[in-house]
Design an enzyme around this catalytic site. Structure first.
Site, PDB file in Angstrom:
ATOM      1  CD  GLU A 197      -2.913   1.111   2.359  1.00 55.58           C
ATOM      2  OE1 GLU A 197      -2.856   0.185   3.182  1.00 55.58           O
ATOM      3  OE2 GLU A 197      -3.743   2.026   2.408  1.00 55.58           O
ATOM      4  CE  LYS A 199      -5.774  -0.700   5.803  1.00 54.83           C
ATOM      5  NZ  LYS A 199      -4.813   0.170   5.123  1.00 54.83           N
ATOM      6  CG  ASP A 207       1.482 -16.615  11.389  1.00 54.29           C
ATOM      7  OD1 ASP A 207       0.715 -15.903  10.720  1.00 54.29           O
ATOM      8  OD2 ASP A 207       1.189 -17.758  11.774  1.00 54.29           O
ATOM      9  CG  HIS A 237      -3.500   7.364   0.653  1.00 51.87           C
ATOM     10  ND1 HIS A 237      -2.663   6.321   0.966  1.00 51.87           N
ATOM     11  CD2 HIS A 237      -4.465   6.841  -0.136  1.00 51.87           C
ATOM     12  CE1 HIS A 237      -3.102   5.219   0.401  1.00 51.87           C
ATOM     13  NE2 HIS A 237      -4.191   5.516  -0.280  1.00 51.87           N
TER      14      HIS A 237
HETATM   15  P1  HMG Z   1       4.592  15.372   3.799  1.00 53.01           P
HETATM   16  O1  HMG Z   1       4.569  16.200   5.010  1.00 53.01           O
HETATM   17  O2  HMG Z   1       4.039  15.913   2.549  1.00 53.01           O
HETATM   18  O3  HMG Z   1       6.050  14.862   3.531  1.00 53.01           O
HETATM   19  O4  HMG Z   1       3.877  14.031   4.175  1.00 53.01           O
HETATM   20  P2  HMG Z   1       7.377  15.715   3.198  1.00 53.01           P
HETATM   21  O5  HMG Z   1       7.515  15.741   1.715  1.00 53.01           O
HETATM   22  O6  HMG Z   1       7.384  16.992   3.966  1.00 53.01           O
HETATM   23  O7  HMG Z   1       8.497  14.734   3.819  1.00 53.01           O
HETATM   24  C1  HMG Z   1       8.627  14.547   5.221  1.00 53.01           C
HETATM   25  C2  HMG Z   1       9.050  13.108   5.490  1.00 53.01           C
HETATM   26  O8  HMG Z   1       7.959  12.202   5.176  1.00 53.01           O
HETATM   27  C3  HMG Z   1      10.198  12.623   4.640  1.00 53.01           C
HETATM   28  O9  HMG Z   1      11.423  13.013   5.188  1.00 53.01           O
HETATM   29  C4  HMG Z   1      10.015  11.143   4.701  1.00 53.01           C
HETATM   30  O10 HMG Z   1      10.396  10.616   5.947  1.00 53.01           O
HETATM   31  C5  HMG Z   1       8.499  11.023   4.567  1.00 53.01           C
HETATM   32  P3  HMG Z   1      12.756  13.023   4.239  1.00 53.01           P
HETATM   33  O11 HMG Z   1      12.959  11.661   3.689  1.00 53.01           O
HETATM   34  O12 HMG Z   1      12.468  14.046   3.142  1.00 53.01           O
HETATM   35  O13 HMG Z   1      13.841  13.457   5.156  1.00 53.01           O
HETATM   36  N1  HMG Z   1       8.154  11.009   3.130  1.00 53.01           N
HETATM   37  C6  HMG Z   1       8.515  10.046   2.253  1.00 53.01           C
HETATM   38  N2  HMG Z   1       9.218   8.915   2.414  1.00 53.01           N
HETATM   39  C7  HMG Z   1       9.418   8.148   1.319  1.00 53.01           C
HETATM   40  N3  HMG Z   1       8.940   8.468   0.097  1.00 53.01           N
HETATM   41  C8  HMG Z   1       8.211   9.571  -0.090  1.00 53.01           C
HETATM   42  C9  HMG Z   1       7.990  10.423   1.018  1.00 53.01           C
HETATM   43  N4  HMG Z   1       7.332  11.571   1.172  1.00 53.01           N
HETATM   44  C10 HMG Z   1       7.447  11.919   2.454  1.00 53.01           C
HETATM   45  N5  HMG Z   1       7.751   9.858  -1.308  1.00 53.01           N
HETATM   46  C11 HMG Z   1       2.977  11.868   3.960  1.00 53.01           C
HETATM   47  C12 HMG Z   1       3.458  13.112   3.229  1.00 53.01           C
HETATM   48  C13 HMG Z   1       2.322  10.909   2.992  1.00 53.01           C
HETATM   49  C14 HMG Z   1       4.162  11.191   4.629  1.00 53.01           C
HETATM   50  C15 HMG Z   1       1.978  12.354   5.059  1.00 53.01           C
HETATM   51  O14 HMG Z   1       0.909  13.031   4.444  1.00 53.01           O
HETATM   52  C16 HMG Z   1       1.412  11.220   5.892  1.00 53.01           C
HETATM   53  O15 HMG Z   1       2.054  10.743   6.810  1.00 53.01           O
HETATM   54  N6  HMG Z   1       0.183  10.798   5.584  1.00 53.01           N
HETATM   55  C17 HMG Z   1      -0.454   9.673   6.219  1.00 53.01           C
HETATM   56  C18 HMG Z   1      -0.513   8.571   5.228  1.00 53.01           C
HETATM   57  C19 HMG Z   1      -1.027   7.291   5.793  1.00 53.01           C
HETATM   58  O16 HMG Z   1      -1.400   7.183   6.940  1.00 53.01           O
HETATM   59  N7  HMG Z   1      -1.064   6.286   4.957  1.00 53.01           N
HETATM   60  C20 HMG Z   1      -1.547   4.974   5.324  1.00 53.01           C
HETATM   61  C21 HMG Z   1      -2.530   4.522   4.306  1.00 53.01           C
HETATM   62  S1  HMG Z   1      -4.105   5.243   4.608  1.00 53.01           S
HETATM   63  C22 HMG Z   1      -4.779   4.015   5.638  1.00 53.01           C
HETATM   64  O17 HMG Z   1      -4.896   2.908   5.230  1.00 53.01           O
HETATM   65  C23 HMG Z   1      -4.985   4.208   7.088  1.00 53.01           C
HETATM   66  C24 HMG Z   1      -6.118   5.041   7.592  1.00 53.01           C
HETATM   67  O18 HMG Z   1      -7.381   4.682   7.102  1.00 53.01           O
HETATM   68  C25 HMG Z   1      -6.040   4.794   9.083  1.00 53.01           C
HETATM   69  C26 HMG Z   1      -6.999   5.603   9.871  1.00 53.01           C
HETATM   70  O19 HMG Z   1      -8.096   5.914   9.362  1.00 53.01           O
HETATM   71  O20 HMG Z   1      -6.663   5.874  11.034  1.00 53.01           O
HETATM   72  C27 HMG Z   1      -5.890   6.470   7.259  1.00 53.01           C
END
Ligand code: HMG
Length: 446
Positions: free
Chosen positions: A85, A280, A296, A393
């Site tokens: 994901e 989740k 596992d 996301h």
């Molecule tokens: P951002 O603030 O736009 O990121 O966040 P940034 O560009 O400022 O970068 C900051 C840091 O984020 C980076 O540091 C990385 O650590 C990481 P750096 O490497 O630059 O020193 N980062 C990345 N790492 C690897 N590849 C990338 C990348 N971009 C940033 N391309 C971010 C963007 C997506 C991280 C933020 O918006 C976030 O944390 N969002 C949450 C996303 C999430 O939770 N996803 C899970 C899937 S959704 C789900 O299934 C769960 C849910 O339903 C659970 C719930 O309801 O509670 C949501």
């Protein structure tokens, strides 16, 4: 078309694929080609994977990602994550980066007790059974003496065997409830072997005992099996800081953020629909590390959700609070993990993942995995309670959409930059991609 097949397991890999192709693939050649594309050219490595499971026809890849900067109990960890994901690894890295400047994560193992049970049916006098059990209990330990020898040398083994009367829930149903310490092993095979030996010894002793009538001796051992519900094999991970320290350039006012965050956790605590999604999000982090380290994940999932419902209602696995201007966010979760045995010494990527983690003990791995779960939950809740989940996301998911559209590397670079600071929707990307294709050649990145 699907049809019944006898002796499928005895066919060679090629024959299995040929059967599959002739019954299930519209285009046989293409289907076979796809399966073969995922074979490893190293024959030994492929055979190793073939032999992990049964009826193997190919490999099913999951990406292995890396989340760096996890400061856990004062030590930096780089965490390998196997997951399909988008945005999960980025979110983990993001949360790690956020908390490393605020004291890092604290993690603590609260217990390491594993569980297994011999389930049996006994229709006789319960007092006699109790008396018999107290007499026979040492013999049950003795029966497993050889089996437990190596584990005892590592200060592990069977820690207790108790008789449990479950007849209020099911007529004539009792258990030998056994607890184990399995050190760095997850211990499933060890536990199951011990249980089967205990069951045999128990039945033998009962049938040889003078205490019981012939009718009472007619017990039935229904099954002997470990339990994946291990509430006393538990770890706690937490983060904590002064509310003011939650301030970032992106966040809302830190006090408002902290209160909204706590409210979000409270909602997950009392509302099962929300709790399932909330948990989740935690499992996004947990499963990815569990998989990468060859553990596992089905066992972990089943145990975690049972724990979330331990008081009869499905609740959040994490908790958040504000006390005296200090924000605390924590997660308690049962995790029966191993760093030896199973796939840990077989799967080359699992071995490498453990190397990346600097060869943790099972307890250290529990701390790392729980931290990954907490970090994931923090990142998701931070997004949900501020800018919304879709912005971050979908930014990460963009490449999947573009791959789906057959975008070239240049087009991917163009759109990644184009959508950098926008909240992306699937529809919008398709529309803009198609619009770009209609522009004259000079403007279209290829
Ligand atoms: P951002 O603030 O736009 O990121 O966040 P940034 O560009 O400022 O970068 C900051 C840091 O984020 C980076 O540091 C990385 O650590 C990481 P750096 O490497 O630059 O020193 N980062 C990345 N790492 C690897 N590849 C990338 C990348 N971009 C940033 N391309 C971010 C963007 C997506 C991280 C933020 O918006 C976030 O944390 N969002 C949450 C996303 C999430 O939770 N996803 C899970 C899937 S959704 C789900 O299934 C769960 C849910 O339903 C659970 C719930 O309801 O509670 C949501």
């Amino acid at each position: 078309m699907a049809t019944s097949v006898n002796g499928f397991s005895k066919l060679t890999k090629q024959e299995k694929i040929a059967w599959l192709a002739s019954h299930h693939f519209k285009n046989k050649e293409t289907g076979i080609e796809i399966l073969k594309q995922y074979w490893n050219s190293d024959i030994k490595l492929q055979r190793l994977h073939d032999e992990f499971i049964e009826n193997t026809i190919s490999n099913f890849y999951l990406p292995l990602g890396i989340a760096p900067n996890f400061l856990i109990n004062g030590k930096y960890r780089t965490i390998p994550m196997a997951i399909e994901e988008s945005s999960v690894v980025a979110a983990a890295g993001n949360a790690a980066k956020f908390w490393q400047k605020r004291g890092g994560f604290k993690a603590e193992v609260l217990g390491t007790e594993k569980v297994g049970q011999v389930h049996f049916i006994y229709a006789g006098d319960v007092d006699k059974l109790r008396e018999f059990f107290s007499q026979v209990q040492p013999k049950l330990f003795d029966a497993t003496f050889e089996l437990t020898e190596n584990m005892r040398k590592r200060n592990g083994g069977i820690t207790a065997i108790t008789l449990r009367d479950k007849t209020e829930d099911l007529q004539h149903y009792y258990q030998l409830h056994c607890t184990f310490e399995t050190r760095d092993a997850m211990g499933a095979n060890f536990i199951n072997s011990c249980l089967e030996t205990i069951a045999k010894a128990f039945e033998f002793e009962l049938k040889s005992s003078d205490l019981f009538t012939p009718r009472e001796k007619d017990i039935q051992i229904v099954m002997s099996i470990l339990s994946n519900y291990v509430p006393n094999c538990k770890v706690r991970a937490s983060v904590s800081c002064k509310i003011e320290e939650l301030r970032t350039d992106k966040n809302m006012d830190p006090l408002d953020f902290a209160h909204k965050f706590v409210r979000a956790v409270e909602i997950a605590n009392i509302e099962p629909h929300r709790a399932v999604t909330h948990n989740k999000g935690i499992m996004n982090g947990i499963d990815a590390v569990v998989l990468a380290t060859g553990n596992d994940f089905r066992a972990i999932e089943a145990g975690a959700h049972a724990y979330a419902a331990k008081d009869g209602r499905y609740r959040s696995l994490s908790q958040a609070s504000i006390v005296d201007d200090v924000f605390t966010f924590s997660l308690e979760i049962p995790l029966a993990l191993g760093t030896v045995g199973g796939l840990t010494s077989l799967h080359p990527l699992v071995k490498l993942s453990l190397e990346i983690l600097e060869h943790p003990s099972a307890e250290e791995l529990m701390e790392i995995v729980a931290t990954a779960g907490l970090a994931q939950n923090f990142a998701a809740l931070r997004s949900l309670t501020t800018e919304g989940i879709q912005k971050g996301h979908m930014k990460m998911h963009l490449l999947n959409i573009l791959n789906h559209l057959g975008a070239t590397p240049k087009q991917k670079a163009y759109f990644t930059s184009h959508f950098k600071n926008k909240t992306i929707s699937h529809k919008e990307v398709i529309a803009e991609f198609n619009a770009l294709k209609e522009k004259d050649d000079a403007q279209v990145p290829k």
